[in-house]
Scaffold this motif. Structure first.
Motif, PDB file in Angstrom:
ATOM      1  N   TYR A  42       1.157  -1.172  -0.071  1.00 31.44           N
ATOM      2  CA  TYR A  42       0.760  -0.172   0.369  1.00 31.44           C
ATOM      3  C   TYR A  42       0.547   1.149  -0.190  1.00 31.44           C
ATOM      4  N   GLU A  43       1.951   1.080   1.158  1.00 30.83           N
ATOM      5  CA  GLU A  43       2.864   2.724   0.944  1.00 30.83           C
ATOM      6  C   GLU A  43       3.522   2.787  -0.388  1.00 30.83           C
ATOM      7  N   VAL A  44       3.876   1.472  -1.388  1.00 29.08           N
ATOM      8  CA  VAL A  44       4.528   2.010  -2.211  1.00 29.08           C
ATOM      9  C   VAL A  44       3.643   2.322  -3.201  1.00 29.08           C
ATOM     10  N   GLN A  45       2.129   1.698  -3.306  1.00 33.89           N
ATOM     11  CA  GLN A  45       1.421   2.005  -4.039  1.00 33.89           C
ATOM     12  C   GLN A  45       1.073   3.784  -4.102  1.00 33.89           C
ATOM     13  N   HIS A  46       0.780   3.994  -2.762  1.00 32.49           N
ATOM     14  CA  HIS A  46       0.339   5.485  -1.948  1.00 32.49           C
ATOM     15  C   HIS A  46       1.890   6.639  -3.208  1.00 32.49           C
ATOM     16  N   ALA A  47       2.511   6.434  -2.399  1.00 34.94           N
ATOM     17  CA  ALA A  47       4.180   6.607  -3.474  1.00 34.94           C
ATOM     18  C   ALA A  47       3.832   6.862  -4.344  1.00 34.94           C
ATOM     19  N   LYS A  48       2.971   5.674  -5.145  1.00 36.34           N
ATOM     20  CA  LYS A  48       3.374   6.109  -7.033  1.00 36.34           C
ATOM     21  C   LYS A  48       1.659   6.935  -7.293  1.00 36.34           C
ATOM     22  N   VAL A  49       0.883   7.109  -7.105  1.00 39.96           N
ATOM     23  CA  VAL A  49      -0.758   7.657  -6.951  1.00 39.96           C
ATOM     24  C   VAL A  49      -0.195   9.443  -6.197  1.00 39.96           C
ATOM     25  N   GLU A  50       0.768   9.363  -5.494  1.00 44.29           N
ATOM     26  CA  GLU A  50       1.087  11.335  -4.819  1.00 44.29           C
ATOM     27  C   GLU A  50       1.813  11.364  -5.925  1.00 44.29           C
ATOM     28  N   THR A  51       2.967  10.519  -6.258  1.00 42.30           N
ATOM     29  CA  THR A  51       3.801  11.112  -7.623  1.00 42.30           C
ATOM     30  C   THR A  51       3.334  11.168  -9.032  1.00 42.30           C
ATOM     31  N   LEU A  52       2.162  10.868  -9.345  1.00 38.52           N
ATOM     32  CA  LEU A  52       1.376  11.379 -10.884  1.00 38.52           C
ATOM     33  C   LEU A  52       0.337  12.524  -9.999  1.00 38.52           C
ATOM     34  N   LEU A  53      -0.197  12.971  -9.319  1.00 35.87           N
ATOM     35  CA  LEU A  53      -0.658  13.760  -8.660  1.00 35.87           C
ATOM     36  C   LEU A  53       0.460  15.051  -9.134  1.00 35.87           C
ATOM     37  N   GLU A  54       1.609  15.303  -8.428  1.00 36.22           N
ATOM     38  CA  GLU A  54       2.196  16.414  -8.571  1.00 36.22           C
ATOM     39  C   GLU A  54       2.903  16.561  -9.667  1.00 36.22           C
ATOM     40  N   ALA A  55       2.521  14.881 -10.800  1.00 34.50           N
ATOM     41  CA  ALA A  55       3.124  15.454 -12.421  1.00 34.50           C
ATOM     42  C   ALA A  55       1.637  16.165 -13.403  1.00 34.50           C
TER      43      ALA A  55
END
Length: 63
Positions: A42-55
């Motif tokens: 979950y934590e790894v996936q959460h980081a992906k989602v946050e990175t996409l939002l930032e992008a």
């Protein structure tokens, strides 16, 4: 620019769905070990989602 935003938004949708599934896995874990593995994913996936939002925000701000 719009094409990039649309592509990122589509990718975000898929990744967010995966994040939701992982949150369910954490909540439904039958053991502490299973819960810890699910939480790590979950934590790894959460980081992906946050990175996409930032992008998405970055691309939108450069329009």
């Amino acid at each position: 620019m719009e094409q990039a935003i649309n592509k990122l938004a589509s990718w975000y949708g898929v990744e967010q769905e995966t994040l939701d599934d992982l949150a369910h896995d954490v909540a439904q874990a039958h053991s502490v070990d299973e819960m810890m593995r699910a939480k790590a994913s979950y934590e790894v996936q959460h980081a992906k989602v946050e990175t996409l939002l930032e992008a998405i925000r970055l691309v939108e701000s450069t329009k």
